[in-house]
Design a protein around this motif. Sequence first.
Motif, short mmCIF file in Angstrom:
data_model
loop_
_atom_site.label_atom_id
_atom_site.label_comp_id
_atom_site.label_asym_id
_atom_site.label_seq_id
_atom_site.Cartn_x
_atom_site.Cartn_y
_atom_site.Cartn_z
N SER A 141 70.66 61.28 47.21
CA SER A 141 70.55 59.82 47.28
C SER A 141 71.19 59.16 46.07
O SER A 141 71.45 57.97 46.08
N TRP A 166 59.87 67.59 44.61
CA TRP A 166 61.02 68.44 44.90
C TRP A 166 62.25 67.54 44.94
O TRP A 166 62.15 66.35 44.69
N THR A 183 66.66 67.20 46.58
CA THR A 183 67.63 67.67 47.57
C THR A 183 68.04 69.11 47.27
O THR A 183 68.12 69.95 48.17
N ASP A 187 65.25 66.39 35.57
CA ASP A 187 64.04 65.58 35.39
C ASP A 187 63.34 66.00 34.11
O ASP A 187 63.30 67.19 33.78
N GLY A 222 59.05 61.77 46.42
CA GLY A 222 60.30 61.01 46.28
C GLY A 222 60.40 60.24 44.99
O GLY A 222 61.48 60.00 44.48
N GLU A 223 59.28 59.84 44.46
CA GLU A 223 59.22 59.06 43.23
C GLU A 223 57.88 59.36 42.60
O GLU A 223 56.96 59.82 43.29
P1 AMP Z 1 66.25 63.39 46.05
O1 AMP Z 1 67.11 64.55 45.81
O2 AMP Z 1 66.97 62.20 46.54
O3 AMP Z 1 65.09 63.71 46.92
O4 AMP Z 1 65.68 62.95 44.63
C1 AMP Z 1 64.98 63.87 43.85
C2 AMP Z 1 64.42 63.21 42.64
O5 AMP Z 1 63.39 62.27 43.00
C3 AMP Z 1 63.75 64.16 41.69
O6 AMP Z 1 64.67 64.85 40.90
C4 AMP Z 1 62.86 63.21 40.90
O7 AMP Z 1 63.60 62.51 39.93
C5 AMP Z 1 62.40 62.25 41.99
N1 AMP Z 1 61.13 62.71 42.56
C6 AMP Z 1 60.90 63.34 43.72
N2 AMP Z 1 59.59 63.57 43.90
C7 AMP Z 1 58.96 63.10 42.81
C8 AMP Z 1 57.61 63.04 42.38
N3 AMP Z 1 56.62 63.51 43.12
N4 AMP Z 1 57.35 62.49 41.16
C9 AMP Z 1 58.36 62.01 40.40
N5 AMP Z 1 59.64 62.01 40.76
C10 AMP Z 1 59.95 62.55 41.94
#
Ligand code: AMP
Length: 606
Positions: free
Chosen positions: A244, A386, A388, A472, A362-363
């Motif tokens: 994303s 998690w 992508t 992260d 996701g966040e």
């Molecule tokens: P995506 O690959 O688009 O799903 O984005 C992944 C990123 O979303 C991760 O590397 C984090 O920065 C963030 N993310 C996903 N899940 C969480 C969560 N439970 N808490 C904090 N950040 C998250």
Amino acid sequence: MTSQRSGRFVAKRNHGMKTRWAPIVKSRPSQGAIPNLEDYAKAWSTFSWDAARRELAGLPGGGGLNIAYEAVDRHVDAGRGGSVALRWLGKDGAIHDYTFGQIKSLTDRFANVLGGLGVRKGDRVFALCGRIPELYVAALGTLKRGAIFCPLFSAFGPEPIRSRLMIGQAKVLVTTESLYRRKVEALRDALPFLERVVVIADAPGGGGSAPGIVDYARTMEEASERFAIAPTAAEDPALLHFTSGTTGFPKGALHVHDAVVAHYATGRLALDMKPGDVFWCTADPGWVTGTSYGIIAPLVNGVMNLVVEAEFDADLWLEILEREGVSVWYTAPTAIRMLVKAGSALVKAHRYPRLRFMGSVGEPLNPEAVVWGQEAFGLPFHDNWWQTETGGIMIANFASMDIRPGSMGRALPGIEAAIVRRTKNGAEEIREPEADGELALRPGWPSMFRAYWNEPERYRKCFAGGFYLTGDLARRDADGYFWFVGRSDDVIKSSGHLIGPFEVESALLEHPAVAEAAAIGLPDPVAGELVKAFVTLKSGFEASPELQLRILGLARSRLGAAVAPKDLEFRSALPRTRSGKIMRRLLKAQALGLPEGDLSTLEAPS
Ligand code: AMP
């Protein structure tokens, strides 16, 4: 009540200056159900990826592994072909049930359609459509053919569509008649490798028959429903997901058929899927969550997968949770924040007797949201982490575990997660608890990405010191719970402190007027950077200088002067990606008058 807030408290470290306390939410199995992962330590001692793989069937005849066989045909071969696999709720109120047997014949037909179009093993088949049944048929049919499936958000504009089709060298695109006319037709000349577009008619009789266009309904009708799945090996490519891109340019993460082992195991252990469940993942397959958990995990686990075509609407979603008897619900903080905005009275206007487990991804999920879930639904939200690249859940608050609100939970059995610091020669693990560092994972789990499409150097750079580095920042407490600090690109450096935006945002969200918050760092000659916050307000609150002072005052009392925002701006909305992530990078570029960079994943009306 199926779980309760206990009087115990857990400390959340805050730059060594001040300790924030958040209550533990005790998790108790509801409706007498014993969680699949009953005892965390015991699960670790018995789990292995090989054992999880052995619970799947493998392709008949031996040797191979195919995601679609495990998700669909395996159930038919085991005599469960008559059970409902997918219930589709259309925007117009239509409801269609598809059994595993029906999905098997539809996906066999689609695999034959692709064969007729000359699609071979490893070719890329893209999809650009909303959450309609044909999307699910196309995904699984493509996997049966041995080709690589790549889903795109239907709300993308022509440019992100063009660039992704280009990067992935799509051979076939599956889309709808209206999306084709509006977004694809004008691009055809720029995409010479795109041989065919399979078009789904908006209404019976539509579709089209121009050169290079194939009518979905007609070709499906003509295709045979007898198909022998391509002999795919566990390491054969299966899925291509463009990330994303909250902070950078889109890249295509490639996953292999072996990923299904992780989809299966995480569905069982992290989301607690059980036979007879009604499972609803609200994510669109254009985001990896909507494929791993919106298509594959529930089907592999043999539970009914609810697919809702409509976008977020508080009344509608709550009605669906009640009417459809959803038992496991997997959603995202952006939807939870919108529900918080709508108010718990609305939530309480419905009954959810079957709802057993609520997950979020996701966040960062702010502690307030966990506690709010408990108050409004009688159940806490279980955050999990998690991305992508990891293809499936890596860190989770399990159903059997007490939740420490604000924590992402503990590593999944089979996943070695660590906090590391980058060094000149690579990366080294930081073993002492409570230290900030980069979240890293030891490679070797089945759903790990195997490449960034055509970018070997970018892929190589993700690994150091024997770890995959996630980008992260996080910390781990003494009990192995992980706490999110921020994307490394979003972290703020002020007067010698490393400030995670999540911590600042969580403090702002404690104010009853604040619905959403984002924190960024702006350059300052003395401090290096100063924190600036952006907030949206809950309904019933008006922006005013007094309210601004009160919110800033609360943040200061919670965080201390060095970390608290110095400035706060009210916004009616915050910029987000299509998967719901707040784009801090964009807020920063706007505040500094800098170029806004790649906006292809920005959420905007299509
Ligand atoms: P995506 O690959 O688009 O799903 O984005 C992944 C990123 O979303 C991760 O590397 C984090 O920065 C963030 N993310 C996903 N899940 C969480 C969560 N439970 N808490 C904090 N950040 C998250």
